[in-house]
Design an enzyme around this catalytic site. Structure first.
Site, PDB file in Angstrom:
ATOM      1  N   SER A  38      16.955  12.399 -15.295  1.00 31.10           N
ATOM      2  CA  SER A  38      17.742  11.810 -14.217  1.00 31.10           C
ATOM      3  C   SER A  38      17.751  10.289 -14.311  1.00 31.10           C
ATOM      4  O   SER A  38      18.599   9.632 -13.741  1.00 31.10           O
ATOM      5  CB  SER A  38      17.110  12.211 -12.884  1.00 31.10           C
ATOM      6  N   GLY A  40      17.396   8.401 -17.460  1.00 27.13           N
ATOM      7  CA  GLY A  40      17.830   7.849 -18.736  1.00 27.13           C
ATOM      8  C   GLY A  40      17.417   8.781 -19.847  1.00 27.13           C
ATOM      9  O   GLY A  40      17.543   9.987 -19.724  1.00 27.13           O
ATOM     10  N   ASP A 151       7.711  19.181  -9.225  1.00 27.73           N
ATOM     11  CA  ASP A 151       8.906  19.451 -10.030  1.00 27.73           C
ATOM     12  C   ASP A 151       8.542  20.335 -11.217  1.00 27.73           C
ATOM     13  O   ASP A 151       8.933  20.074 -12.351  1.00 27.73           O
ATOM     14  CB  ASP A 151       9.529  18.123 -10.486  1.00 27.73           C
TER      15      ASP A 151
HETATM   16  P1  ADP Z   1      13.122  13.667 -15.804  1.00 29.01           P
HETATM   17  O1  ADP Z   1      12.376  13.040 -14.720  1.00 29.01           O
HETATM   18  O2  ADP Z   1      14.465  13.080 -15.930  1.00 29.01           O
HETATM   19  O3  ADP Z   1      13.171  15.157 -15.746  1.00 29.01           O
HETATM   20  P2  ADP Z   1      11.286  13.993 -18.001  1.00 29.01           P
HETATM   21  O4  ADP Z   1      10.068  13.203 -18.002  1.00 29.01           O
HETATM   22  O5  ADP Z   1      11.180  15.409 -17.584  1.00 29.01           O
HETATM   23  O6  ADP Z   1      12.379  13.266 -17.139  1.00 29.01           O
HETATM   24  O7  ADP Z   1      11.926  13.957 -19.424  1.00 29.01           O
HETATM   25  C1  ADP Z   1      13.137  14.571 -19.720  1.00 29.01           C
HETATM   26  C2  ADP Z   1      13.051  15.371 -21.012  1.00 29.01           C
HETATM   27  O8  ADP Z   1      12.575  14.552 -22.058  1.00 29.01           O
HETATM   28  C3  ADP Z   1      12.066  16.504 -20.939  1.00 29.01           C
HETATM   29  O9  ADP Z   1      12.652  17.667 -20.434  1.00 29.01           O
HETATM   30  C4  ADP Z   1      11.671  16.686 -22.391  1.00 29.01           C
HETATM   31  O10 ADP Z   1      12.632  17.473 -23.076  1.00 29.01           O
HETATM   32  C5  ADP Z   1      11.734  15.264 -22.901  1.00 29.01           C
HETATM   33  N1  ADP Z   1      10.400  14.677 -22.886  1.00 29.01           N
HETATM   34  C6  ADP Z   1       9.837  14.035 -21.909  1.00 29.01           C
HETATM   35  N2  ADP Z   1       8.615  13.595 -22.241  1.00 29.01           N
HETATM   36  C7  ADP Z   1       8.408  13.952 -23.495  1.00 29.01           C
HETATM   37  C8  ADP Z   1       7.325  13.817 -24.429  1.00 29.01           C
HETATM   38  N3  ADP Z   1       6.196  13.193 -24.097  1.00 29.01           N
HETATM   39  N4  ADP Z   1       7.454  14.339 -25.669  1.00 29.01           N
HETATM   40  C9  ADP Z   1       8.561  14.974 -25.985  1.00 29.01           C
HETATM   41  N5  ADP Z   1       9.607  15.135 -25.178  1.00 29.01           N
HETATM   42  C10 ADP Z   1       9.554  14.645 -23.931  1.00 29.01           C
HETATM   43 MG    MG Z   2      12.089  16.551 -16.026  1.00 23.00          MG
END
Ligand code: ADP
Ligand code: MG
Length: 795
Positions: A38, A40, A151
Site C-alpha cells: 500500500s 510503494g 494484518d
Molecule cells: P504492505 O504493508 O504494503 O502490505 P509488506 O511489508 O507486506 O507491505 O510488503 C509487500 C510485499 O513485499 C509482501 O507481500 C512480500 O511479497 C514483499 N516483501 C516484503 N518484505 C519482504 C522481505 N523481507 N523479503 C521478501 N519479500 C518481501
Molecule cells: Mg502486506
C-alpha cells in the site's frame, strides 16, 4: 501540529535515532522489485559492504498526507526495532533519501500468497500446518509482549530460503493491547475489529481470527467472501456465521483448528499459546516440508511462462545471487527507486490488497479523502485496487471499499507505482494489438459500450460523491450529537459520583456521630456504675465500722460494769464491819441504859422495900437483869446475822439489775444504729435509682437530638442532590435543544439524527455502494465477456 510530526523532520532526537545517516544508494546495489504494497515497493538488494542479500521496503512520505505517511513510517520502524524473534522478519535499519524511507530487512523468498500464485492450487495440509505453526509462534511472541499484528494474511507471512516462516509487514501493528482502531485487510478482519469502529475494543485474538482466515486462504487459494466487494464482506463478517473449510478432504484436526480460530466471540477463541498445543500444528510432519515446498516452487517458477510470470522470478533471485542456477536471467535488469519503469511486467495479482487503518488523530484528513479520490479520478483508476478473479484473467476495479461509510474512516490508499500502472496498460494494449479484427462492428459496439459505461460511471460517481458528502455530513452531525450526549453522560456521571461521594461522606460522619454517642453513653453508664459501687462500698464500710465500734463500746461498758461490781463485792466486808460496830455500839448503849435503869430501879426498890426484902428483891432484880441482858444479846446476834444476810442479797440484786439495765440500753443503742444504717442504705439505693434514671433520660435526649440533626442533614443533602441533577438535566436539555435547532437550521431532520441505531450506520452506505458497484461490475462483466468472446475467436 508539533514539529516532530512534520514529515521528514529529525529535530526530535528520539526520531532522529531511528535512522542511519548514510546514503542508502551508495550502500545497496542491484535493486530489483519483488513486491508491492500500500506504501510503494519492496526490493531485492545487495549490501555492498558485506555482499549480504537484503530486502528493502521503500516508503515515500512526499505528496498528499505526507505527515500521516511519515507517522506510519515511524510507527513501523519503532515496532520493528522492538521485536526480535525467529518467526518475525529481522530488521536491519532504516535510511532516508529523497522523501523516501528505506527500510532494510532480512531477505525472504516470497510470501505464502506467492506460493499459491505460483502453484495455482492450494497447499497441502502438512504445508499449511508448517506455515501456520511458524506464524503462530511469531504471534505468540507478539501477544506475550502485548502487541497485535492486525494484518495477518498469506501475503504477510514470508518464507526464507532455509524454510523458516517469518511474520512481516508491521505497518498495521499495534504496540499496545487492547486496541480499538479499525485496522487490517477487510476479508481477514475479525468481527470485533469491524465492530470496534463503534467504541469497542479488541486484543491479540483478532490475529487468531485472521490466522484462521489465512488457513482457509492457503487451503482454498482465496479468503472467504473474496468474490464480494470489501464493504459487503465487512458487513457479512460482522453479521453472519463464521466461515469454515469447504472441502471434505481435510482432516478433522485441520477443521477443528480453523473452527477454533474462527470463533466469533473473542472470549471463545483460544489464545496463540493455547493453539500452539493444538494437534494440527503439533502433529508429526517431515522437517523438510517447507524446504521441499520451496524447491517445488522454484522448479515451478523455472517452468513458468516467461511472459506472464516473470515477476515470480523473484523466488529465484537469491539463488541467482548466491550461485549459478539452471536458468539464465532473462533481461531482468533492475530499476532503482520508486516511480521508475521496470522491465519486469506484472500481470498476476502480486499487488496485495491494501490494509486499512483509521485513527482518531486522522479524523480531519479522513474527511478529505473523499474529494481526493474524486479529484484523482482518471482512466487508470479503473485498474486500481480491488481485484475480482475470473478464471484466468484479472480485472482491476475502482476500489469501492475505500469509501468507508463512517466519517472517521481513512483508507491507506495504495500508491500505485508508475511502472505498475504503465505495465498494466501496456499489457492491455498488447492484447488489443494481438487480436485481429474480424468483426469491426463488434469492436465499435464495444467502444460504444465502453463510452456509455464511462459516461454512466462518471454520472454515478458524481452522484455517489454527492451522496457520500451528504452522508458524511450527516454522519459528522450525528457523531457530534453522540459526542454531546456522551459528554452529557459523563457530566451526569461526574455529578452523580460527586454527590455519591458526599453522601458517603455524610453517611460516614453520621455513623461516626452515632458511634461516638454510643461510646459516650457506655462510658457514662460505666462511670455512674463505678461511682455508685464505690459509694455503696463506702457506706458498707462505714456501717461496718460503726457496728464494730458500737460492739466494742458495748463490750467496754460491760467490762466496766463487771469491774465495778467486783469492786463493790470487794468493798462489801468493810461496810459490814462498820455496820456491825454501829449495831454493837447500839447494843452496848442499850446495855448501858439497861444497867443504869436497873441500878435506878434497884435503888428505888431498895428504898421502898424493907431491908429484909432486899435480898429477895435484889435477887429477883438480878435475875431480871440477867434475863434482859440475855435477850438483848440474843437480839444483837440476831440483828447482826440478819444484817449480814440481807446485805449480801441486796448486792447481788443490785448488780443484776444494773447489768440488765446496761444490756437493755446497749441493745437499744444497737437497734438504733441498725435502723439508722438501713435507712441510709435505702436512701442510697433510692439515690442510685434516681441517678440512673437521670442518666438514661439525658442520654436518650441527646440521641434524639442527634438523630434529628442527622435526619435534617440527609434531607438537605437529598434536596441539594435533586436540585443539582435537575439543573444539570435542564442545562443538558437546553444544549441538545440548541444543537438540534442548529441542525434543523442546517437542514438535518432531528429524527434522522437521533433515531438511527448506532451500529446500523454502515448499512445505508453499503446499500448505496453495493448498488453502484454492482451495476458497474455487471456492465464491466458484460463488456468483458464480449471482449473475451472476441479473444477466443482470435486464438
Ligand atoms: P504492505 O504493508 O504494503 O502490505 P509488506 O511489508 O507486506 O507491505 O510488503 C509487500 C510485499 O513485499 C509482501 O507481500 C512480500 O511479497 C514483499 N516483501 C516484503 N518484505 C519482504 C522481505 N523481507 N523479503 C521478501 N519479500 C518481501
Ligand atoms: Mg502486506
Amino acid at each position: 501540529m508539533p514539529s516532530t510530526s512534520r514529515a521528514g523532520s529529525l529535530k526530535d532526537p528520539e526520531i532522529a535515532d531511528l535512522f542511519f545517516r548514510e546514503d542508502p544508494e551508495k550502500l545497496f546495489t542491484d535493486l530489483r522489485e519483488i513486491g508491492h504494497g500500500s506504501f510503494g515497493a519492496v526490493y531485492f538488494a545487495r549490501d555492498v559492504r558485506t555482499a549480504e542479500v537484503v530486502a528493502i521496503k521503500k516508503m515515500s512520505y512526499s505528496g498528499k498526507q505526507s505527515n500521516e505517511k511519515w507517522q506510519d513510517i515511524i510507527k513501523e520502524v519503532k515496532f520493528l526495532q522492538r521485536i526480535q524473534h525467529p518467526n518475525s522478519i529481522e530488521y536491519k535499519g532504516c535510511y532516508l533519501r529523497e522523501h523516501t524511507a528505506w527500510l532494510v530487512m532480512e531477505y525472504c523468498l516470497g510470501s505464502a500468497s506467492d506460493l499459491l500464485e505460483v502453484h495455482k492450487k492450494p497447499l497441502q495440509e502438512i504445508e499449511i500446518a508448517a506455515v501456520t505453526h511458524g506464524a503462530l509462534q511469531g504471534l505468540a511472541y507478539l501477544h506475550s509482549h502485548n502487541m497485535i499484528h492486525r494484518d495477518i494474511k498469506a501475503g504477510n507471512i514470508l518464507l526464507t530460503e532455509p524454510g523458516r516462516v517469518k511474520l512481516a509487514d508491521f505497518g498495521s501493528a499495534s504496540i499496545a493491547s487492547p486496541a480499538n482502531s479499525f485496522v487490517g485487510t477487510p476479508y481477514w478482519m475479525a468481527p470485533e475489529v469491524i465492530l470496534a469502529m463503534d467504541e469497542g475494543q479488541y486484543d491479540g485474538k483478532v490475529d487468531i481470527w485472521s490466522l484462521g482466515i489465512t488457513c482457509i486462504e492457503l487451503a482454498e487459494r482465496k479468503p472467504p467472501l473474496f468474490n464480494m466487494n470489501a464493504m459487503s464482506a465487512l458487513y457479512h463478517i460482522a453479521q453472519n456465521e463464521s466461515p469454515t473449510l469447504q472441502s471434505s478432504e481435510w482432516t478433522d484436526y485441520f477443521r477443528n483448528f480453523v473452527d477454533s480460530c474462527l470463533q466469533k466471540i473473542p472470549q471463545d477463541r483460544p489464545h496463540s499459546e493455547d493453539l500452539l498445543q493444538h494437534a494440527f500444528v503439533l502433529r508429526e510432519r517431515p522437517e523438510s516440508v517447507l524446504i521441499d515446498l520451496i524447491l517445488r516452487t522454484k522448479d515451478a517458477v523455472r517452468e513458468l511462462d516467461n511472459l506472464q510470470y516473470r515477476k515470480m522470478k523473484k523466488i529465484l533471485f537469491q539463488e541467482a545471487h548466491n550461485g549459478p542456477t539452471t536458468e539464465t536471467q532473462e533481461g531482468d535488469e533492475p530499476e532503482h527507486g520508486p516511480g521508475h519503469t521496470g522491465t519486469v511486467s506484472s500481470v498476476g495479482s502480486n499487488q496485495s490488497i491494501p490494509s486499512m487503518s483509521i485513527s482518531a488523530s486522522s479524523q480531519s484528513s479522513s474527511v478529505n479523502s473523499i474529494p481526493d479520490a474524486a479529484d484523482d479520478k482518471s482512466d487508470h483508476d479503473l485498474e486500481k485496487d480491488h481485484t475480482v478473479m475470473s478464471n484466468s484473467s484479472v480485472i482491476h476495479l475502482k476500489p469501492v471499499h475505500t469509501f468507508m461509510p463512517s466519517c472517521i474512516t481513512q483508507i491507506r490508499e495504495e500508491q500505485m507505482s508508475g511502472y505498475k500502472k504503465h505495465s498494466k496498460r501496456k499489457s492491455l494494449v498488447e492484447l488489443n494489438e494481438n487480436q485481429s479484427t474480424p468483426k469491426k462492428e463488434k469492436q465499435e459496439w464495444l467502444l460504444k459500450q465502453k463510452e456509455n459505461f464511462q459516461h454512466y460511471q462518471a454520472e454515478e460517481e458524481a452522484n455517489l460523491l454527492r451522496r457520500q458528502r451528504q452522508y458524511l455530513e450527516l454522519e459528522c452531525r450525528r457523531f457530534k450529537r453522540r459526542i454531546l450526549i456522551a459528554k452529557h453522560n459523563v457530566e451526569q456521571d461526574l455529578v452523580r459520583e460527586e454527590l455519591n461521594k458526599r453522601q458517603t461522606q455524610k453517611d460516614l460522619e453520621h455513623a461516626m456521630l452515632l458511634r461516638h454517642h454510643e461510646s459516650m453513653q457506655e462510658l457514662e453508664v460505666r462511670q455512674l456504675g463505678t461511682i455508685q459501687k464505690m459509694r455503696t462500698e463506702l457506706i458498707r464500710l462505714q456501717h461496718q465500722t460503726e457496728l464494730t465500734n458500737q460492739l466494742e463500746y458495748n463490750k467496754r461498758r460491760e467490762r466496766e460494769l463487771r469491774r465495778k461490781h467486783v469492786m463493790e463485792v470487794r468493798q462489801q466486808p468493810k461496810s459490814l464491819k462498820s455496820k456491825e460496830l454501829q449495831i454493837k455500839k447500839q447494843f452496848q448503849d442499850t446495855c448501858k441504859i439497861q444497867t443504869r435503869q436497873y441500878k435506878a430501879l434497884r435503888n428505888h426498890l431498895l428504898e421502898t422495900t424493907p431491908k429484909s426484902d432486899h435480898k429477895a428483891v435484889l435477887k429477883r432484880l438480878k435475875e431480871e437483869q440477867t434475863r434482859k441482858l440475855a435477850i438483848l444479846a440474843e437480839q444483837y446476834d440476831h440483828s447482826i446475822n440478819d444484817m449480814l444476810s440481807t446485805q449480801a442479797l441486796r448486792l447481788d440484786e443490785a448488780q443484776e439489775a444494773e447489768c440488765q439495765v446496761l444490756k437493755m440500753q446497749l441493745q437499744q443503742e444497737l437497734e438504733l444504729l441498725n435502723a439508722y444504717q438501713s435507712k441510709i442504705k435505702m436512701q442510697t439505693d433510692a439515690q442510685h435509682d434516681r441517678e440512673r434514671k437521670e442518666l438514661e433520660q439525658r442520654v436518650s435526649l441527646r440521641r434524639a437530638l442527634l438523630e434529628q440533626k442527622i435526619e435534617e442533614e440527609m434531607v438537605t443533602l437529598q434536596n441539594e442532590r435533586s436540585e443539582r441533577i435537575r439543573s444539570l438535566l435542564e442545562k443538558q436539555a437546553r444544549e441538545i435543544e440548541a444543537f438540534d435547532s442548529e441542525s434543523m437550521r442546517l437542514g438535518f431532520s432531528n429524527m434522522v439524527l437521533s433515531s438511527l441505531p448506532k451500529k446500523d450506520f454502515i448499512s445505508p452506505a453499503i446499500t448505496l455502494i453495493q448498488r453502484i458497484s454492482l451495476s458497474i461490475v455487471l456492465s464491466l462483466l458484460l463488456a468483458f465477456l464480449a471482449f473475451k468472446g472476441m479473444n477466443y475467436h482470435i486464438h
